[in-house]
Design an enzyme around this catalytic site. Sequence first.
Site, PDB file in Angstrom:
ATOM      1  N   HIS A  61      15.422   5.922   5.105  1.00 31.93           N
ATOM      2  CA  HIS A  61      14.129   5.784   4.544  1.00 31.93           C
ATOM      3  C   HIS A  61      13.499   7.078   4.297  1.00 31.93           C
ATOM      4  O   HIS A  61      13.609   7.843   5.319  1.00 31.93           O
ATOM      5  CB  HIS A  61      13.337   4.674   4.910  1.00 31.93           C
ATOM      6  N   GLU A  63      10.416   7.961   5.357  1.00 34.04           N
ATOM      7  CA  GLU A  63       9.525   8.329   6.531  1.00 34.04           C
ATOM      8  C   GLU A  63      10.557   8.669   7.653  1.00 34.04           C
ATOM      9  O   GLU A  63      10.415   9.466   8.324  1.00 34.04           O
ATOM     10  CB  GLU A  63       8.666   6.864   6.987  1.00 34.04           C
ATOM     11  N   SER A  86       4.171   2.023   0.715  1.00 33.29           N
ATOM     12  CA  SER A  86       3.833   1.205   1.906  1.00 33.29           C
ATOM     13  C   SER A  86       4.916   1.080   3.007  1.00 33.29           C
ATOM     14  O   SER A  86       5.957   0.741   2.372  1.00 33.29           O
ATOM     15  CB  SER A  86       3.124  -0.093   1.592  1.00 33.29           C
ATOM     16  N   CYS A  88       7.854   0.029   5.113  1.00 35.58           N
ATOM     17  CA  CYS A  88       8.571  -1.325   5.492  1.00 35.58           C
ATOM     18  C   CYS A  88       8.318  -1.604   7.010  1.00 35.58           C
ATOM     19  O   CYS A  88       7.922  -0.678   7.699  1.00 35.58           O
ATOM     20  CB  CYS A  88      10.154  -1.026   5.387  1.00 35.58           C
ATOM     21  N   CYS A  91      10.029   1.207   9.417  1.00 38.00           N
ATOM     22  CA  CYS A  91       9.455   2.668   9.224  1.00 38.00           C
ATOM     23  C   CYS A  91       7.869   2.271  10.178  1.00 38.00           C
ATOM     24  O   CYS A  91       7.441   3.281  10.635  1.00 38.00           O
ATOM     25  CB  CYS A  91       9.024   3.236   7.970  1.00 38.00           C
TER      26      CYS A  91
END
Length: 158
Positions: A61, A63, A86, A88, A91
């Site tokens: 992901h 992040e 935002s 998950c 993360c």
Amino acid sequence: MIATRSELPARDRDLLQRALRAAQRSYDGGGVPIGAVLAEGAEVVAEGHNRRIQDGDPIAHGEMDCLRRAGRRQRYDTLTLYTTLSPCMMCAGAIVQFGIRRVVVGEDRNFAGQIEFLRDRGVEVVLADHAGCYELMRRFIDEHPDLWDEDIAGNDHV
């Protein structure tokens, strides 16, 4: 805290824009358009973007890619993470695990994510409601609903 783009301090606007450019690079490369920047004040420590599709890595992901690129550090509590969407649960868990105390989120309308989870654990979350972040993600979801469903494992409500 919800801040409109114009209410964000200049540094936050600039670093969120940099995260959006990273998201655009992911989109241009056929990936999920989520970008992230990790900064200490105005100094960028690392930048990353979602690489799930490009690398065939379900954990890559935006992040997570950013954190990997930051490498080992003794402490993360002086850093701010800027992310276009935002986070998950995975993360958000990494943010809490590493002790990142502040996160600036581009948008949460395409995916609500775990803002309250972060806030409940003492993380300051600034929601920018950034139109560019929203529009790029919305375009991807409309164009590739199957890839989006795969990315969130069918859990668009979390």
